[in-house]
Scaffold this active site. Structure first.
Site, PDB file in Angstrom:
ATOM      1  N   ASP A  95       4.565   3.134   5.235  1.00 32.81           N
ATOM      2  CA  ASP A  95       4.548   3.299   3.794  1.00 32.81           C
ATOM      3  C   ASP A  95       3.357   4.210   3.484  1.00 32.81           C
ATOM      4  OD1 ASP A  95       5.072   2.723   1.000  1.00 32.81           O
ATOM      5  OD2 ASP A  95       3.317   1.425   1.089  1.00 32.81           O
TER       6      ASP A  95
ATOM      7  N   ASP B  57       1.365   4.886  -0.084  1.00 32.17           N
ATOM      8  CA  ASP B  57       0.307   4.333  -0.936  1.00 32.17           C
ATOM      9  C   ASP B  57      -0.034   2.907  -0.513  1.00 32.17           C
ATOM     10  OD1 ASP B  57       0.245   6.187  -3.737  1.00 32.17           O
ATOM     11  OD2 ASP B  57       2.089   6.267  -2.573  1.00 32.17           O
TER      12      ASP B  57
END
Length: 226
Positions: free
Chosen positions: A9, A11
């Site tokens: 992922d 952020d």
């Protein structure tokens, strides 16, 4: 088993983007005559996306904007205001979470490719990655698929672009939706406890295959899974 690729992922997992949002959120609150929020309050909402930051910035109730297709125009306008302000500040204060600058080259030394699967729209993802000079083997954004995480489609697409079966990949994320997507794709899942976890939640609640407290712990996990 040793993975052929590790997907992250963006952020709150690979890159600490929250500092860019501190000035955005509090700048807009100041313009409204509202009190500034603590950095940690903003940090906890970054992984929840633009709608969550809109609720936080403009003091909307908890359910506002959760269905953007039916959200009132004023909410849509406020959300766009945040995104426009963010684009002006993107990457100014962001960077890898400490440790990844050493971990990622180690993956490459071991012949493990790596990539990014994010719910961040491609416009903002590409500007951020270019600003930070981040280059990887694959990047999948919501623009590239019909369904975003927690649906497994983005992860399956990333594996396909790498020419791999999903089971040959690991997925690392800082939100339950990341773990749900990884499990649905039949990938080995790792919860990043150093990410943007909301108050009252814990990585231990997500039933990931493993939890890593630092980026360096990913290398330790590789050793354990040989």
């Amino acid at each position: 088993m040793k993975p052929e690729a590790i997907l992250f992922d963006l952020d709150g997992t690979l890159v600490d983007t929250a500092p860019d949002f501190f000035a955005v959120v509090n700048g807009l609150r100041k313009e409204q005559g509202k009190a500034e929020l603590a950095d940690e309050t903003i940090r906890q909402q970054v992984s929840n996306g633009g709608a969550a930051l809109t609720r936080l910035t403009f003091d909307y109730p908890d359910q506002a904007g959760r269905d953007l297709a039916n959200a009132p125009q004023v909410f849509i306008d406020h959300r766009q205001q945040i995104l426009d302000r963010y684009l002006d500040n993107i990457g100014n204060l962001s960077g890898y979470f400490p440790g990844f600058d050493a971990v990622l080259p180690e993956l490459q030394k071991h012949g493990i490719r790596w990539g990014i699967v994010t719910n961040k729209p491609r416009l903002y993802t590409e500007v951020l990655l270019n600003k930070l000079h981040i280059h990887c083997d694959v990047v999948v954004c919501p623009d590239d698929v019909a369904k975003s995480k927690p649906d497994p489609e983005p992860l399956l697409k990333a594996a396909d672009l790498l020419g791999l079966n999903a089971q040959q990949c690991w997925y690392v994320g800082d939100h339950i939706r990341d773990i749900q997507a990884g499990q649905a794709a039949q990938m080995f899942t790792l919860a990043a406890s150093f990410g943007y976890i909301e108050a009252g939640d814990s990585a231990e609640n997500w039933q990931a295959d493993a939890i890593i407290d630092t980026p360096e712990a990913l290398l330790q996990q590789l050793t354990a899974n040989k």
